[in-house]
Design an enzyme around this catalytic site. Structure first.
Site, short mmCIF file in Angstrom:
data_model
loop_
_atom_site.label_atom_id
_atom_site.label_comp_id
_atom_site.label_asym_id
_atom_site.label_seq_id
_atom_site.Cartn_x
_atom_site.Cartn_y
_atom_site.Cartn_z
N ARG A 189 -9.89 0.98 8.58
CA ARG A 189 -9.41 -0.70 8.79
C ARG A 189 -10.33 -1.41 9.88
O ARG A 189 -10.14 -2.09 9.84
CB ARG A 189 -8.35 -0.72 10.17
CG ARG A 189 -6.86 -0.96 8.67
CD ARG A 189 -5.16 -0.40 9.71
NE ARG A 189 -4.44 -1.60 10.25
CZ ARG A 189 -3.16 -0.89 9.18
NH1 ARG A 189 -3.26 0.33 8.62
NH2 ARG A 189 -2.15 -1.35 9.51
N ARG B 160 -1.41 -8.37 13.35
CA ARG B 160 -1.22 -7.78 12.22
C ARG B 160 -2.13 -7.88 11.70
O ARG B 160 -3.48 -7.89 10.90
CB ARG B 160 0.15 -6.72 11.66
CG ARG B 160 0.51 -6.13 12.30
CD ARG B 160 2.04 -5.75 12.17
NE ARG B 160 2.01 -4.72 11.46
CZ ARG B 160 3.29 -4.26 10.93
NH1 ARG B 160 4.37 -5.10 11.16
NH2 ARG B 160 3.01 -3.44 9.30
N ARG C 216 11.12 -0.75 10.67
CA ARG C 216 9.71 -0.06 12.29
C ARG C 216 9.86 -1.48 13.14
O ARG C 216 10.06 -3.04 12.78
CB ARG C 216 8.56 -0.45 11.01
CG ARG C 216 8.13 0.48 10.42
CD ARG C 216 7.31 0.52 9.49
NE ARG C 216 5.94 -0.24 10.25
CZ ARG C 216 4.62 0.26 9.73
NH1 ARG C 216 4.14 0.12 8.30
NH2 ARG C 216 3.68 -0.63 10.11
N ARG D 236 11.80 -5.26 4.64
CA ARG D 236 11.50 -4.28 4.81
C ARG D 236 11.92 -3.06 5.17
O ARG D 236 12.31 -3.25 6.53
CB ARG D 236 10.00 -4.12 3.72
CG ARG D 236 9.02 -3.85 5.34
CD ARG D 236 8.31 -3.02 5.08
NE ARG D 236 7.04 -3.36 5.89
CZ ARG D 236 5.88 -2.98 6.03
NH1 ARG D 236 5.11 -2.91 4.21
NH2 ARG D 236 5.36 -2.81 6.77
N LYS E 192 0.42 -1.25 0.18
CA LYS E 192 -0.15 0.22 0.07
C LYS E 192 1.12 0.95 -0.27
O LYS E 192 0.47 2.00 -0.55
CB LYS E 192 -0.47 0.06 1.36
CG LYS E 192 -1.68 -0.89 1.57
CD LYS E 192 -3.22 -1.48 2.53
CE LYS E 192 -2.16 -0.84 3.99
NZ LYS E 192 -1.67 -1.94 4.06
P1 AMP Z 1 0.68 0.60 9.71
O1 AMP Z 1 1.72 0.89 9.09
O2 AMP Z 1 0.17 1.14 7.94
O3 AMP Z 1 1.42 -0.25 9.22
O4 AMP Z 1 -0.15 0.91 10.27
C1 AMP Z 1 1.01 0.96 12.12
C2 AMP Z 1 0.02 0.20 12.60
O5 AMP Z 1 -0.48 1.26 13.31
C3 AMP Z 1 -1.13 -0.60 13.18
O6 AMP Z 1 -0.70 -2.05 12.79
C4 AMP Z 1 -2.35 -0.20 13.92
O7 AMP Z 1 -2.08 -0.49 14.90
C5 AMP Z 1 -1.79 1.32 13.75
N1 AMP Z 1 -2.89 1.51 12.78
C6 AMP Z 1 -3.09 2.20 11.75
N2 AMP Z 1 -3.44 3.02 11.16
C7 AMP Z 1 -4.82 2.17 11.87
C8 AMP Z 1 -6.22 2.02 11.77
N3 AMP Z 1 -6.75 2.65 10.88
N4 AMP Z 1 -7.08 1.70 12.27
C9 AMP Z 1 -6.37 0.94 13.61
N5 AMP Z 1 -4.84 1.29 13.98
C10 AMP Z 1 -3.93 2.08 12.34
#
Ligand code: AMP
Length: 227
Positions: A97, A181, A170, A136, A22
Protein backbone atom coordinates in the site's frame (compact mmCIF):
# COMPACT_ATOMS: atom_id res chain seq x y z
CA UNK A 1 -8.80 -23.86 -21.64
CA UNK A 2 -5.87 -25.61 -19.89
CA UNK A 3 -3.84 -23.56 -17.47
CA UNK A 4 -0.19 -24.53 -17.24
CA UNK A 5 1.24 -23.42 -13.93
CA UNK A 6 4.84 -22.27 -13.89
CA UNK A 7 7.20 -23.89 -11.38
CA UNK A 8 7.93 -20.53 -9.80
CA UNK A 9 5.02 -19.51 -7.57
CA UNK A 10 2.81 -16.80 -9.04
CA UNK A 11 2.71 -13.48 -7.25
CA UNK A 12 -0.36 -11.41 -8.08
CA UNK A 13 -1.16 -8.05 -6.53
CA UNK A 14 -4.64 -6.57 -6.34
CA UNK A 15 -4.47 -2.78 -6.24
CA UNK A 16 -7.47 -0.59 -5.62
CA UNK A 17 -9.25 1.64 -3.13
CA UNK A 18 -11.30 0.25 -0.23
CA UNK A 19 -14.52 -1.19 -1.63
CA UNK A 20 -13.09 -1.90 -5.08
CA UNK A 21 -13.79 -5.61 -4.65
CA UNK A 22 -10.24 -6.85 -3.97
CA UNK A 23 -11.34 -9.35 -1.32
CA UNK A 24 -14.26 -10.68 -3.37
CA UNK A 25 -12.14 -11.15 -6.47
CA UNK A 26 -9.21 -12.61 -4.53
CA UNK A 27 -11.47 -15.31 -3.09
CA UNK A 28 -12.74 -16.22 -6.58
CA UNK A 29 -9.19 -16.45 -7.96
CA UNK A 30 -8.11 -18.49 -4.97
CA UNK A 31 -10.75 -21.13 -5.74
CA UNK A 32 -10.08 -21.12 -9.48
CA UNK A 33 -6.27 -21.23 -9.52
CA UNK A 34 -5.33 -22.80 -6.19
CA UNK A 35 -3.53 -19.67 -5.08
CA UNK A 36 -3.63 -18.34 -1.53
CA UNK A 37 -5.26 -14.99 -0.76
CA UNK A 38 -3.13 -12.95 1.60
CA UNK A 39 -4.98 -9.95 2.98
CA UNK A 40 -2.86 -7.79 5.27
CA UNK A 41 -6.14 -6.29 6.55
CA UNK A 42 -7.29 -9.79 7.64
CA UNK A 43 -3.88 -10.58 9.14
CA UNK A 44 -3.93 -7.29 11.08
CA UNK A 45 -7.53 -7.84 12.29
CA UNK A 46 -6.45 -11.29 13.52
CA UNK A 47 -3.46 -9.72 15.32
CA UNK A 48 -5.79 -7.16 16.96
CA UNK A 49 -8.20 -9.92 18.03
CA UNK A 50 -5.34 -12.00 19.46
CA UNK A 51 -3.91 -8.95 21.26
CA UNK A 52 -0.37 -9.44 19.91
CA UNK A 53 2.15 -6.59 20.21
CA UNK A 54 1.66 -5.72 16.51
CA UNK A 55 -2.11 -5.89 17.00
CA UNK A 56 -1.99 -3.49 19.94
CA UNK A 57 -0.02 -0.97 17.89
CA UNK A 58 -2.26 -1.35 14.82
CA UNK A 59 -5.69 -1.11 16.49
CA UNK A 60 -6.12 2.66 16.86
CA UNK A 61 -4.50 3.35 13.48
CA UNK A 62 -6.96 1.00 11.75
CA UNK A 63 -9.93 2.50 13.59
CA UNK A 64 -8.86 5.93 12.31
CA UNK A 65 -8.65 4.66 8.72
CA UNK A 66 -4.93 5.40 8.49
CA UNK A 67 -2.16 3.08 7.32
CA UNK A 68 -0.37 0.85 9.83
CA UNK A 69 3.43 1.34 9.85
CA UNK A 70 5.39 -0.28 7.04
CA UNK A 71 7.59 -2.19 9.52
CA UNK A 72 4.65 -3.95 11.15
CA UNK A 73 2.88 -4.81 7.90
CA UNK A 74 6.02 -6.00 6.11
CA UNK A 75 6.94 -8.28 9.07
CA UNK A 76 3.43 -9.79 9.15
CA UNK A 77 3.42 -10.38 5.40
CA UNK A 78 6.93 -11.87 5.39
CA UNK A 79 5.96 -14.45 8.05
CA UNK A 80 2.79 -15.43 6.22
CA UNK A 81 4.37 -15.77 2.76
CA UNK A 82 6.98 -18.16 4.18
CA UNK A 83 4.29 -20.69 5.18
CA UNK A 84 4.00 -23.91 3.16
CA UNK A 85 0.52 -23.27 1.74
CA UNK A 86 1.86 -20.30 -0.25
CA UNK A 87 4.15 -22.53 -2.34
CA UNK A 88 1.92 -22.49 -5.43
CA UNK A 89 1.45 -18.74 -5.40
CA UNK A 90 -0.26 -15.86 -3.68
CA UNK A 91 -2.78 -13.14 -4.38
CA UNK A 92 -1.84 -10.10 -2.34
CA UNK A 93 -4.99 -8.25 -1.33
CA UNK A 94 -4.25 -4.87 0.26
CA UNK A 95 -0.46 -5.17 0.12
CA UNK A 96 1.65 -3.31 -0.88
CA UNK A 97 0.00 0.00 0.00
CA UNK A 98 3.09 2.24 -0.03
CA UNK A 99 6.22 2.52 -2.16
CA UNK A 100 8.31 1.35 0.81
CA UNK A 101 6.19 -1.82 0.99
CA UNK A 102 6.45 -2.37 -2.79
CA UNK A 103 10.24 -2.11 -2.63
CA UNK A 104 10.37 -4.45 0.37
CA UNK A 105 8.25 -6.96 -1.54
CA UNK A 106 10.57 -6.81 -4.56
CA UNK A 107 13.57 -7.42 -2.29
CA UNK A 108 11.80 -10.26 -0.47
CA UNK A 109 10.87 -11.98 -3.75
CA UNK A 110 14.32 -11.48 -5.29
CA UNK A 111 15.81 -13.52 -2.41
CA UNK A 112 14.04 -16.59 -3.86
CA UNK A 113 14.40 -15.63 -7.54
CA UNK A 114 10.82 -14.44 -7.84
CA UNK A 115 9.16 -11.25 -8.98
CA UNK A 116 5.64 -9.85 -9.25
CA UNK A 117 3.79 -11.47 -12.17
CA UNK A 118 0.96 -8.95 -12.36
CA UNK A 119 -0.39 -5.99 -10.43
CA UNK A 120 -4.08 -5.75 -11.27
CA UNK A 121 -5.56 -2.34 -10.64
CA UNK A 122 -9.30 -2.38 -9.87
CA UNK A 123 -10.48 1.05 -11.01
CA UNK A 124 -13.54 2.48 -9.23
CA UNK A 125 -14.99 5.96 -8.84
CA UNK A 126 -14.78 7.48 -5.35
CA UNK A 127 -18.54 8.14 -5.23
CA UNK A 128 -19.31 4.41 -5.44
CA UNK A 129 -17.10 3.59 -2.48
CA UNK A 130 -19.23 4.70 0.44
CA UNK A 131 -22.25 2.73 -0.76
CA UNK A 132 -20.14 -0.35 -1.45
CA UNK A 133 -18.41 -0.27 1.90
CA UNK A 134 -21.31 0.66 4.13
CA UNK A 135 -23.42 -2.25 2.83
CA UNK A 136 -20.92 -5.04 3.22
CA UNK A 137 -20.74 -7.86 5.75
CA UNK A 138 -18.95 -11.18 6.13
CA UNK A 139 -19.77 -14.68 7.33
CA UNK A 140 -18.01 -15.00 10.70
CA UNK A 141 -17.43 -18.72 10.13
CA UNK A 142 -16.08 -19.08 6.56
CA UNK A 143 -15.27 -15.48 5.64
CA UNK A 144 -17.54 -15.29 2.58
CA UNK A 145 -18.27 -11.64 1.78
CA UNK A 146 -21.77 -10.23 1.15
CA UNK A 147 -23.42 -6.89 0.40
CA UNK A 148 -26.91 -5.66 1.32
CA UNK A 149 -27.60 -4.55 -2.27
CA UNK A 150 -25.01 -6.09 -4.60
CA UNK A 151 -24.56 -9.58 -3.14
CA UNK A 152 -27.17 -10.54 -0.53
CA UNK A 153 -27.20 -14.17 0.69
CA UNK A 154 -29.85 -16.33 -1.07
CA UNK A 155 -31.64 -16.77 2.27
CA UNK A 156 -31.44 -13.58 4.34
CA UNK A 157 -29.04 -13.96 7.27
CA UNK A 158 -27.77 -17.39 6.18
CA UNK A 159 -24.36 -17.92 4.55
CA UNK A 160 -24.69 -19.49 1.07
CA UNK A 161 -21.36 -21.27 1.48
CA UNK A 162 -21.44 -22.77 4.98
CA UNK A 163 -24.97 -22.20 6.37
CA UNK A 164 -23.77 -20.16 9.35
CA UNK A 165 -26.10 -17.42 10.61
CA UNK A 166 -23.32 -15.44 12.27
CA UNK A 167 -22.45 -12.39 10.16
CA UNK A 168 -20.05 -9.58 11.06
CA UNK A 169 -19.57 -6.00 9.88
CA UNK A 170 -16.13 -4.40 10.12
CA UNK A 171 -15.68 -1.67 12.72
CA UNK A 172 -13.93 0.55 10.15
CA UNK A 173 -16.69 0.24 7.52
CA UNK A 174 -18.41 3.49 8.45
CA UNK A 175 -18.78 6.77 6.55
CA UNK A 176 -16.23 8.76 8.64
CA UNK A 177 -13.47 6.16 8.44
CA UNK A 178 -14.10 5.53 4.75
CA UNK A 179 -13.12 9.14 3.98
CA UNK A 180 -9.71 8.69 5.69
CA UNK A 181 -9.21 5.32 4.04
CA UNK A 182 -9.88 6.84 0.62
CA UNK A 183 -7.50 9.73 1.35
CA UNK A 184 -4.79 7.25 2.42
CA UNK A 185 -5.38 5.35 -0.82
CA UNK A 186 -4.99 8.41 -3.03
CA UNK A 187 -1.95 9.76 -1.20
CA UNK A 188 0.01 6.61 -0.44
CA UNK A 189 -1.22 3.72 -2.58
CA UNK A 190 -2.25 5.19 -5.93
CA UNK A 191 1.42 6.00 -6.84
CA UNK A 192 1.95 2.22 -7.03
CA UNK A 193 -0.02 2.16 -10.29
CA UNK A 194 2.86 4.04 -11.94
CA UNK A 195 5.40 1.92 -10.01
CA UNK A 196 4.08 -1.33 -11.53
CA UNK A 197 3.39 0.23 -14.92
CA UNK A 198 7.08 1.18 -15.10
CA UNK A 199 7.95 -2.49 -14.41
CA UNK A 200 5.66 -3.72 -17.21
CA UNK A 201 3.34 -5.77 -14.98
CA UNK A 202 0.34 -3.44 -14.59
CA UNK A 203 -3.10 -4.60 -15.75
CA UNK A 204 -6.23 -2.52 -15.26
CA UNK A 205 -9.82 -3.72 -14.85
CA UNK A 206 -12.92 -1.51 -14.79
CA UNK A 207 -14.27 -2.49 -11.37
CA UNK A 208 -17.44 -0.41 -11.76
CA UNK A 209 -18.78 -3.43 -13.67
CA UNK A 210 -20.69 -6.22 -11.90
CA UNK A 211 -18.86 -8.85 -9.84
CA UNK A 212 -19.16 -11.55 -12.55
CA UNK A 213 -17.90 -9.35 -15.37
CA UNK A 214 -14.92 -8.21 -13.29
CA UNK A 215 -14.24 -11.85 -12.35
CA UNK A 216 -14.23 -12.87 -16.05
CA UNK A 217 -11.66 -10.22 -16.90
CA UNK A 218 -9.51 -11.12 -13.90
CA UNK A 219 -9.67 -14.76 -14.91
CA UNK A 220 -8.37 -13.90 -18.40
CA UNK A 221 -5.50 -11.86 -16.98
CA UNK A 222 -4.44 -14.55 -14.51
CA UNK A 223 -4.56 -17.30 -17.17
CA UNK A 224 -2.41 -15.11 -19.37
CA UNK A 225 0.24 -14.39 -16.72
CA UNK A 226 0.36 -17.98 -15.43
CA UNK A 227 0.85 -19.52 -18.91
P1 AMP B 1 -8.27 -3.69 4.43
O1 AMP B 1 -8.90 -4.89 5.07
O2 AMP B 1 -7.32 -4.05 3.34
O3 AMP B 1 -9.29 -2.66 4.00
O4 AMP B 1 -7.38 -3.00 5.57
C1 AMP B 1 -7.98 -2.50 6.76
C2 AMP B 1 -7.00 -1.59 7.47
O5 AMP B 1 -5.82 -2.34 7.83
C3 AMP B 1 -6.49 -0.42 6.63
O6 AMP B 1 -7.35 0.69 6.66
C4 AMP B 1 -5.15 -0.13 7.34
O7 AMP B 1 -5.35 0.55 8.56
C5 AMP B 1 -4.65 -1.54 7.67
N1 AMP B 1 -3.84 -2.13 6.57
C6 AMP B 1 -4.14 -3.22 5.82
N2 AMP B 1 -3.16 -3.48 4.94
C7 AMP B 1 -2.23 -2.52 5.12
C8 AMP B 1 -0.99 -2.23 4.49
N3 AMP B 1 -0.51 -2.98 3.48
N4 AMP B 1 -0.28 -1.17 4.96
C9 AMP B 1 -0.73 -0.41 5.98
N5 AMP B 1 -1.90 -0.62 6.60
C10 AMP B 1 -2.64 -1.66 6.18
Amino acid sequence: METTVTTTPAVLILLGPPGAGKGTQARLLEQEFGLVQLSTGDLLRAAVAEGTEAGKQAKAVMEAGKLVSDDIVIAILRDRVAQADCARGVILDGFPRTTVQAEALDTMLAETGQSVNAAISLAVEDDAMVQRISGRFTCAKCGEGYHDTFKPPKTPGVCDKCGSTEMTRRADDNAETVASRLAAYHEQTEPLIAYYDARGVLRTVDAMQGIDKVADEMDGIVRDVMK
